[in-house]
Scaffold this active site. Structure first.
Site, PDB file in Angstrom:
ATOM      1  N   ASN A   1       0.869  -8.533   9.439  1.00  0.00           N
ATOM      2  CA  ASN A   1       0.565  -9.791   9.476  1.00  0.00           C
ATOM      3  C   ASN A   1       1.767 -10.461   8.413  1.00  0.00           C
TER       4      ASN A   1
ATOM      5  N   THR B   1      -9.823  -8.724  -7.262  1.00  0.00           N
ATOM      6  CA  THR B   1      -8.472  -8.015  -7.844  1.00  0.00           C
ATOM      7  C   THR B   1      -7.380  -8.562  -7.762  1.00  0.00           C
TER       8      THR B   1
ATOM      9  N   LYS C   1      -8.163   3.844   5.551  1.00  0.00           N
ATOM     10  CA  LYS C   1      -8.555   2.907   6.779  1.00  0.00           C
ATOM     11  C   LYS C   1      -9.301   3.565   7.996  1.00  0.00           C
TER      12      LYS C   1
ATOM     13  N   TYR D   1      -3.109   4.984   2.013  1.00  0.00           N
ATOM     14  CA  TYR D   1      -3.851   3.571   2.276  1.00  0.00           C
ATOM     15  C   TYR D   1      -4.338   3.617   3.928  1.00  0.00           C
ATOM     16  N   SER D   2      -3.652   4.317   4.842  1.00  0.00           N
ATOM     17  CA  SER D   2      -3.794   4.334   6.199  1.00  0.00           C
ATOM     18  C   SER D   2      -4.797   5.316   6.482  1.00  0.00           C
TER      19      SER D   2
ATOM     20  N   THR E   1      -6.196  -1.644  10.862  1.00  0.00           N
ATOM     21  CA  THR E   1      -4.942  -1.582  11.074  1.00  0.00           C
ATOM     22  C   THR E   1      -4.153  -0.831  12.139  1.00  0.00           C
ATOM     23  N   ASP E   2      -3.071  -1.199  12.498  1.00  0.00           N
ATOM     24  CA  ASP E   2      -2.395  -0.086  13.564  1.00  0.00           C
ATOM     25  C   ASP E   2      -1.825   0.995  12.669  1.00  0.00           C
ATOM     26  N   GLU E   3      -1.788   0.899  11.419  1.00  0.00           N
ATOM     27  CA  GLU E   3      -1.404   2.150  10.512  1.00  0.00           C
ATOM     28  C   GLU E   3      -2.166   3.279  10.709  1.00  0.00           C
TER      29      GLU E   3
ATOM     30  N   PRO F   1       7.884   7.365   0.426  1.00  0.00           N
ATOM     31  CA  PRO F   1       7.441   8.761   1.020  1.00  0.00           C
ATOM     32  C   PRO F   1       6.682   8.477   2.277  1.00  0.00           C
TER      33      PRO F   1
ATOM     34  N   HIS G   1       7.036   7.442   5.084  1.00  0.00           N
ATOM     35  CA  HIS G   1       7.421   6.176   5.779  1.00  0.00           C
ATOM     36  C   HIS G   1       7.422   6.342   7.235  1.00  0.00           C
TER      37      HIS G   1
ATOM     38  N   SER H   1      -4.927  -2.920  -0.033  1.00  0.00           N
ATOM     39  CA  SER H   1      -4.064  -3.035   1.301  1.00  0.00           C
ATOM     40  C   SER H   1      -2.685  -2.343   1.305  1.00  0.00           C
TER      41      SER H   1
ATOM     42  N   LEU I   1       6.534  -7.050   2.356  1.00  0.00           N
ATOM     43  CA  LEU I   1       7.867  -7.392   2.579  1.00  0.00           C
ATOM     44  C   LEU I   1       8.254  -8.879   2.787  1.00  0.00           C
TER      45      LEU I   1
ATOM     46  N   ILE J   1     -17.923  -4.861  -2.986  1.00  0.00           N
ATOM     47  CA  ILE J   1     -18.668  -4.283  -1.609  1.00  0.00           C
ATOM     48  C   ILE J   1     -19.449  -3.091  -1.985  1.00  0.00           C
TER      49      ILE J   1
HETATM   50  P1  NAD Z   1      -5.421  -8.535   0.488  1.00  0.00           P
HETATM   51  O1  NAD Z   1      -4.921  -7.446  -0.527  1.00  0.00           O
HETATM   52  O2  NAD Z   1      -4.208  -9.683   0.619  1.00  0.00           O
HETATM   53  O3  NAD Z   1      -6.894  -8.896   0.215  1.00  0.00           O
HETATM   54  C1  NAD Z   1      -7.776  -7.827   0.110  1.00  0.00           C
HETATM   55  C2  NAD Z   1      -9.107  -8.628  -0.721  1.00  0.00           C
HETATM   56  O4  NAD Z   1     -10.034  -7.792  -0.758  1.00  0.00           O
HETATM   57  C3  NAD Z   1      -8.806  -9.483  -1.962  1.00  0.00           C
HETATM   58  O5  NAD Z   1      -9.365 -10.854  -1.932  1.00  0.00           O
HETATM   59  C4  NAD Z   1      -9.730  -8.614  -2.782  1.00  0.00           C
HETATM   60  O6  NAD Z   1      -9.761  -9.290  -4.244  1.00  0.00           O
HETATM   61  C5  NAD Z   1     -10.780  -7.950  -2.137  1.00  0.00           C
HETATM   62  N1  NAD Z   1     -11.262  -6.780  -2.550  1.00  0.00           N
HETATM   63  C6  NAD Z   1     -10.588  -5.498  -2.892  1.00  0.00           C
HETATM   64  N2  NAD Z   1     -11.372  -4.609  -3.211  1.00  0.00           N
HETATM   65  C7  NAD Z   1     -12.824  -5.309  -3.167  1.00  0.00           C
HETATM   66  C8  NAD Z   1     -14.097  -4.695  -3.407  1.00  0.00           C
HETATM   67  N3  NAD Z   1     -14.291  -3.460  -3.773  1.00  0.00           N
HETATM   68  N4  NAD Z   1     -15.325  -5.594  -3.054  1.00  0.00           N
HETATM   69  C9  NAD Z   1     -14.833  -6.724  -2.831  1.00  0.00           C
HETATM   70  N5  NAD Z   1     -13.527  -7.465  -2.658  1.00  0.00           N
HETATM   71  C10 NAD Z   1     -12.658  -6.480  -2.977  1.00  0.00           C
HETATM   72  O7  NAD Z   1      -5.224  -7.769   1.913  1.00  0.00           O
HETATM   73  P2  NAD Z   1      -4.960  -8.401   3.232  1.00  0.00           P
HETATM   74  O8  NAD Z   1      -3.641  -8.146   3.504  1.00  0.00           O
HETATM   75  O9  NAD Z   1      -5.529  -9.900   3.366  1.00  0.00           O
HETATM   76  O10 NAD Z   1      -5.856  -7.554   4.283  1.00  0.00           O
HETATM   77  C11 NAD Z   1      -7.155  -7.721   4.671  1.00  0.00           C
HETATM   78  C12 NAD Z   1      -7.639  -6.572   5.700  1.00  0.00           C
HETATM   79  O11 NAD Z   1      -7.046  -6.573   6.858  1.00  0.00           O
HETATM   80  C13 NAD Z   1      -7.572  -5.228   4.868  1.00  0.00           C
HETATM   81  O12 NAD Z   1      -8.674  -4.430   5.514  1.00  0.00           O
HETATM   82  C14 NAD Z   1      -6.345  -4.526   5.531  1.00  0.00           C
HETATM   83  O13 NAD Z   1      -6.598  -3.266   5.709  1.00  0.00           O
HETATM   84  C15 NAD Z   1      -6.219  -5.411   7.097  1.00  0.00           C
HETATM   85  N6  NAD Z   1      -5.248  -5.528   7.671  1.00  0.00           N
HETATM   86  C16 NAD Z   1      -4.107  -5.924   6.837  1.00  0.00           C
HETATM   87  C17 NAD Z   1      -2.753  -6.150   7.649  1.00  0.00           C
HETATM   88  C18 NAD Z   1      -1.732  -6.848   6.995  1.00  0.00           C
HETATM   89  O14 NAD Z   1      -0.608  -6.936   7.529  1.00  0.00           O
HETATM   90  N7  NAD Z   1      -2.068  -7.474   5.749  1.00  0.00           N
HETATM   91  C19 NAD Z   1      -2.621  -5.754   9.083  1.00  0.00           C
HETATM   92  C20 NAD Z   1      -3.669  -5.260   9.598  1.00  0.00           C
HETATM   93  C21 NAD Z   1      -4.991  -5.215   8.834  1.00  0.00           C
HETATM   94  P1  TYD Z   2       5.022  -3.929   3.930  1.00  0.00           P
HETATM   95  O1  TYD Z   2       4.986  -5.505   3.930  1.00  0.00           O
HETATM   96  O2  TYD Z   2       4.517  -3.161   2.718  1.00  0.00           O
HETATM   97  O3  TYD Z   2       3.743  -3.471   5.128  1.00  0.00           O
HETATM   98  P2  TYD Z   2       3.516  -2.140   5.528  1.00  0.00           P
HETATM   99  O4  TYD Z   2       3.896  -0.882   4.632  1.00  0.00           O
HETATM  100  O5  TYD Z   2       1.939  -2.050   5.719  1.00  0.00           O
HETATM  101  O6  TYD Z   2       4.059  -1.943   6.983  1.00  0.00           O
HETATM  102  O7  TYD Z   2       6.149  -3.338   4.461  1.00  0.00           O
HETATM  103  C1  TYD Z   2       6.936  -3.774   5.659  1.00  0.00           C
HETATM  104  C2  TYD Z   2       8.109  -2.867   5.910  1.00  0.00           C
HETATM  105  O8  TYD Z   2       8.982  -3.058   5.120  1.00  0.00           O
HETATM  106  C3  TYD Z   2       7.800  -1.229   5.800  1.00  0.00           C
HETATM  107  O9  TYD Z   2       8.519  -0.738   6.588  1.00  0.00           O
HETATM  108  C4  TYD Z   2       8.277  -1.107   4.278  1.00  0.00           C
HETATM  109  C5  TYD Z   2       9.543  -2.200   4.256  1.00  0.00           C
HETATM  110  N1  TYD Z   2       9.736  -2.691   2.810  1.00  0.00           N
HETATM  111  C6  TYD Z   2      11.083  -2.567   2.413  1.00  0.00           C
HETATM  112  O10 TYD Z   2      12.023  -2.087   2.893  1.00  0.00           O
HETATM  113  N2  TYD Z   2      11.042  -3.029   1.004  1.00  0.00           N
HETATM  114  C7  TYD Z   2      10.149  -3.727   0.212  1.00  0.00           C
HETATM  115  O11 TYD Z   2      10.287  -4.057  -1.007  1.00  0.00           O
HETATM  116  C8  TYD Z   2       8.607  -3.543   0.985  1.00  0.00           C
HETATM  117  C9  TYD Z   2       7.562  -4.278  -0.032  1.00  0.00           C
HETATM  118  C10 TYD Z   2       8.575  -3.155   2.174  1.00  0.00           C
END
Ligand code: NAD
Ligand code: TYD
Length: 340
Positions: free
Chosen positions: A183, A36, A157, A153-154, A128-130, A277, A279, A88, A193, A63
């Protein structure tokens, strides 16, 4: 060990594949990714050069394609599945929840069903913690905190977590769920962010801060999360949920000011915009179970992790530019236009 990693071309998935090849000699990895907007095969160019066709195979696919998934599990004799594949980004889920339902819920169920038919040794659902919702000023989420998701999203998940739980309870599939806080690190797509902040500040563009900037997240360096997933995959108890956190709670505005300071950029770039919204106010993780049962603790404090992250983005401006496609620019323009 033959592992199917889904979403391995995304941020955490690609870090996980790097981590496994750096730290384990006994793994063969099939990476199933739909590519994607968030997936980038170039995140694994070095792995392809070193291991392609032998210990690493990339499959471009969804998937949510039952025949493809079943075929992969059987042909490659997969014994472990780690599901990172997901939509995500919370803001995109507010804009359009549909792909979140399709991939995060239906896609997870497709994987679970294929794993059931094959009889895998472990299925690790990356969550995720969300899913726990939002905290007040005190307390932390534990694995027994009730699920109370607030964004599409959450909610998607949390739904996937419940399906995974049901497959454990009903069919005895050895499922492990890991839930991690926010992360940061190399290869994170610049809609989130920290990389957005780096990207905008480097080119002297405004940094959008939602609401009053006082929402709190717990930040974890991505490699620490990958270490936890690997440990849970190897030694986690089936049916168990494990929380991972970085012990680094920070308000968004403090993150923004810290990084601007490190980049030598002025705080006048900060631009407060309309709040997201629904948040969530605050996330914080109690990860004592992962410490007790897996021996896991994070290795990086925020100062070390963010230094490494800023260095990586500074050296990889070409990567950053390449992933900022037309679709990305359109989404960002429309999203932030509505928040002015
Ligand atoms: P990301 O958006 O960077 O990557 C998602 C990947 O999944 C991409 O490579 C995308 O091409 C692939 N993908 C999406 N839809 C697909 C499908 N239908 N089939 C196959 N591949 C598909 O996401 P990320 O930040 O690397 O997060 C990875 C996982 O970790 C997610 O499940 C997310 O919920 C979880 N997670 C993320 C964070 C965070 O801070 N980013 C924290 C906790 C948990
Ligand atoms: P984000 O990185 O989107 O992660 P998550 O929503 O999954 O926690 O956002 C982290 C925090 O930063 C969240 O409280 C929303 C805020 N944020 C901003 O204030 N400005 C931005 O442009 C973005 C993307 C996030």
């Amino acid at each position: 060990m033959n592992i199917l990693v889904t979403g391995g071309c995304g941020f955490i998935g690609s870090n996980f594949i790097h981590y496994l090849f750096e730290t384990r000699d006994d793994v063969n990895i099939i990476n199933l990714d739909k590519l994607t907007y968030a997936g980038n095969r170039k995140n694994l160019t070095d792995i392809e050069k070193k291991h392609a066709g032998e210990r690493y195979i990339f499959v471009h696919g969804d998937i949510n394609d039952p025949e493809l998934v079943a075929g992969i599990l059987n042909v490659h004799e997969i014994d472990r599945v780690v599901n990172f594949a997901a939509e995500s980004h919370v803001d995109r889920s507010i804009n359009d929840p549909s792909p979140f339902i399709t991939t995060n819920i239906n896609g997870t169920q497709t994987l679970l069903e294929a794993a059931r038919q094959r009889g895998v040794a472990r299925f690790l659902q990356v969550s995720t913690d969300e899913v726990y919702g939002s905290l007040g000023p005190d307390g932390r989420f534990s694995e027994t905190t009730p699920l109370a998701p607030n964004s599409p999203y959450s909610a998607s998940k949390a739904s996937a977590d419940l399906l995974a739980r049901a497959y454990f309870k009903t069919y005895g599939i050895p499922i492990i769920i890991t839930r991690c806080s926010n992360n940061y690190g190399p290869y994170q797509f610049p809609e989130k962010l920290i990389p957005l902040l780096f990207s905008n500040a480097s080119s002297d563009q405004a940094i959008p801060v939602y609401g009053d900037g006082l929402n709190v997240r717990d930040w974890i360096y991505v490699r620490d999360h990958c270490k936890g997933v690997a440990m849970a995959l190897e030694n986690g108890i089936p049916g168990q949920v494990y929380n991972f956190g970085g012990n680094a709670e920070m308000a968004n505005i403090d993150i923004v000011k810290t990084i601007l300071g490190q980049l030598g950029k002025p705080e006048s770039l900060i631009h407060f915009v309309a709040d997201r919204p629904g948040h969530d106010k605050r996330y914080a993780m109690d990860f004592s179970l992962a410490t007790k049962e897996l021996g896991w603790t994070p290795d990086h404090d925020f100062a070390t992790g963010i230094k490494e992250t800023i260095e990586w983005y500074s050296k990889n401006k070409k990567w950053l530019k390449e992933v900022q496609s037309g679709e990305y620019r359109t989404f960002m323009r429309n999203w932030y236009q509505d928040r002015k």
